[in-house]
Design a protein around this motif. Structure first.
Motif, short mmCIF file in Angstrom:
data_model
loop_
_atom_site.label_atom_id
_atom_site.label_comp_id
_atom_site.label_asym_id
_atom_site.label_seq_id
_atom_site.Cartn_x
_atom_site.Cartn_y
_atom_site.Cartn_z
N UNK A 126 9.83 -9.76 8.37
CA UNK A 126 9.19 -11.05 8.62
C UNK A 126 7.67 -10.91 8.75
N UNK A 127 7.23 -9.83 9.42
CA UNK A 127 5.80 -9.63 9.58
C UNK A 127 5.12 -9.46 8.22
N UNK A 128 5.72 -8.66 7.35
CA UNK A 128 5.15 -8.47 6.02
C UNK A 128 5.04 -9.81 5.30
N UNK A 129 6.09 -10.62 5.37
CA UNK A 129 6.07 -11.90 4.66
C UNK A 129 4.98 -12.83 5.22
N UNK A 130 4.79 -12.81 6.54
CA UNK A 130 3.75 -13.65 7.14
C UNK A 130 2.36 -13.20 6.70
N UNK A 131 2.13 -11.88 6.71
CA UNK A 131 0.82 -11.37 6.30
C UNK A 131 0.57 -11.61 4.82
N UNK A 132 1.61 -11.53 4.02
CA UNK A 132 1.47 -11.78 2.58
C UNK A 132 1.01 -13.22 2.35
N UNK A 133 1.53 -14.14 3.14
CA UNK A 133 1.11 -15.54 3.01
C UNK A 133 -0.38 -15.69 3.33
N UNK A 134 -0.85 -14.97 4.34
CA UNK A 134 -2.28 -15.04 4.68
C UNK A 134 -3.11 -14.53 3.51
N UNK A 135 -2.68 -13.44 2.89
CA UNK A 135 -3.39 -12.90 1.73
C UNK A 135 -3.38 -13.90 0.58
N UNK A 136 -2.20 -14.41 0.27
CA UNK A 136 -2.07 -15.29 -0.90
C UNK A 136 -2.77 -16.63 -0.72
N UNK A 137 -2.74 -17.16 0.50
CA UNK A 137 -3.26 -18.51 0.73
C UNK A 137 -4.69 -18.55 1.27
N UNK A 138 -5.12 -17.47 1.94
CA UNK A 138 -6.41 -17.51 2.60
C UNK A 138 -7.39 -16.43 2.11
N UNK A 139 -6.94 -15.18 2.14
CA UNK A 139 -7.87 -14.07 1.90
C UNK A 139 -8.17 -13.84 0.43
N UNK A 140 -7.12 -13.71 -0.39
CA UNK A 140 -7.32 -13.32 -1.78
C UNK A 140 -6.65 -14.27 -2.76
#
Length: 505
Positions: A126-140
């Motif tokens: 779950x943590x990986x999926x949450x962080x991936x969303x931050x990357x995809x939607x916000x960071x990169x």
């Protein structure tokens, strides 16, 4: 009769004890023997560790030619698979991706990623999926990457100006050094809001070079845990701790600068600004922010620089390809003086050159190792949980079944081909695929393309006096990212000035 009753009653307790075991054997038949993939001979305790050497990707590639594209090794106490074919890569990264999407809990990964808080090295869940969303939607996100275009344009222009000064005196330039400086400065400006060029306070580049080296370093505790004390005695643990402390100090400095109420905010949000903005919504601690920044910088700096250097190395060895790609760029750009990012979509042959470079020289030839999440089967073989899995992108990119003359640098092979590096074509996986595909792929590719296109547009290139293309050393350095072993020194000839502004038509 009395003898029979005595005998039976005497054995009755024993029979009552044995009967459940007999029933269990009937209900749960004897387990079939485990069927392992083909394997080279192993030594006691160390297994196959002695066969790795410095260049594991080449060693694995050579061993796979003998033992097959699915090979079993034992690295110390770790059961290990090596995948060297596109078919098996598809199985691992698509068909059975959930079985193969974890990460090993290596010592350096744990320490430098703040106990696995960084996206690349964190276990799947779950943590990986949450962080991936931050990357995809916000960071990169694509929009965010495009917003940093002015940084790339500015830094590339400064690099071209620096090379022009060398061109005026016909002095060779060290493209390896220039590209490392360029990519690290682009990422530091995008991530931290300013360039740390020179590293006056933090020895910025030295800190990250050491961290990058430690991600690929050998620790006994990873492979033979009961020999982990050797890491302490040898100083390897102390080296890791110092690297972590240096990096942690730098990140704290950057975050403190961003939290300073008197700081003059820039018009364009950098990545630290983004993480601070979303911190509450995603329950991020300071360690989360530092870990995510570490992944962006470590993964983004080396790979882009190495790719441009390998591209220029192949082009200087293949003058016909160099001439063809330069003619295309100069014909389309004309006398505008530079290539802009909006121009890249028109450079069809140039795009093929980039693809061919990624095929022949994937920046990470051995993708970041995976680990199995559970017992599974692959190609008819039994695979245990927590098996280490290496996917050899270099071997797959040279697979004779997928590529004609795979050892030749020939961009035309991609002409009218739908094959791309975005994770859907498993014969071409420089950025991986599936759940673990590289989150910074778009940022990395556009940086490579804008830098390479301007190098080819602005200058003609020659080898230093007395050197022939046959003399070029094509060997690489060990590490997660593979750089050319010897720096690439080339002599630039200022094309625009030498033609008085007249370009190819």
């Amino acid at each position: 009769m009395s003898l029979f009753i005595f005998t039976f009653t005497s054995w009755l307790p024993i029979l009552l004890m044995i009967l459940p075991l007999l029933l269990l054997l009937h209900v749960f038949p004897k387990k079939k023997p485990t069927r392992f993939p083909p394997s080279p001979p192993q030594l006691p305790i160390i297994g196959n560790l002695h066969q790795l050497g410095d260049f594991s990707y080449h060693t694995f590639w050579q061993l796979s030619k003998k033992y097959g594209p699915l090979m079993y090794l034992r690295l110390g106490s770790l059961p290990t698979l090596v995948i060297s074919s596109s078919k098996l890569a598809r199985d691992v990264m698509k068909t059975q991706d959930l079985d193969f999407c974890n990460r090993p809990l290596f010592v350096s990964y744990k320490k430098l990623s703040y106990n696995f808080l960084e996206l690349i090295f964190t276990p799947y869940g779950e943590y990986y999926r949450d962080m991936r969303k931050i990357f995809n939607n916000e960071l990169l996100s694509i929009k965010k990457v495009q917003s940093f275009g002015f940084i790339r344009a500015d830094e590339v222009a400064q690099m071209i100006e620096l090379i022009s000064r060398s061109a005026s005196s016909s002095t060779p330039v060290n493209l390896t050094e220039l590209m490392l400086s360029l990519t690290s400065t682009i990422i530091s400006r995008a991530a931290f809001g300013k360039s740390y060029r020179g590293g006056a306070k933090t020895n910025f580049h030295g800190v990250f070079e050491e961290a990058q080296a430690l991600f690929a370093a050998f620790f006994y505790a990873d492979y033979i845990p009961w020999l982990g004390w050797i890491d302490v005695v040898s100083g390897q643990r102390a080296r890791l701790e110092k690297s972590f402390q240096d990096m942690d100090m730098f990140y704290n400095q950057v975050i403190d600068e961003h939290l300073d109420p008197e700081r003059v905010k820039q018009e364009q949000e950098d990545l630290v600004d983004v993480l601070i903005r979303v911190q509450k919504d995603h329950h991020l601690t300071r360690d989360h922010i530092k870990a995510l920044l570490m992944g962006i910088f470590i993964a983004g700096t080396d790979t882009g620089a190495a790719t441009v250097v390998w591209a220029m190395t192949e082009l200087i060895r293949k003058p016909s390809v160099m001439n063809k790609v330069q003619h295309e760029i100069r014909r389309i750009i004309g006398n505008r003086g530079k290539v802009e990012e909006d121009d890249l979509c028109q450079l069809d042959y140039f795009k093929l050159v980039v693809k061919e470079t990624l095929r022949m020289h994937p920046a990470a030839p051995m993708l970041v190792p995976r680990e199995t999440t559970r017992q599974c089967r692959l190609d008819g073989y039994d695979i245990a949980p927590k098996t280490l899995v290496f996917i050899n992108a270099l071997a797959i990119g040279h697979e004779p079944e997928s590529w004609k003359n795979p050892g030749e640098f020939w961009p035309e092979r991609f002409t009218d081909s739908p094959i791309d590096y975005k994770g859907n074509d498993f014969q071409f996986i420089p950025f991986g695929a599936g759940r673990r595909i590289c989150p910074g792929m778009h940022f990395g590719v556009v940086t490579v393309e804008i830098a390479l296109a301007n190098l080819l547009y602005s200058f003609n290139w020659e080898l230093p006096s007395g050197m022939n293309k046959e003399d070029i050393d094509m060997s690489g350095l060990p590490g997660i990212t593979v750089h050319k072993k010897s720096p690439l020194l080339l002599v630039p000839i200022d094309y625009i000035n030498s033609t008085n502004g007249k370009t190819d038509k």
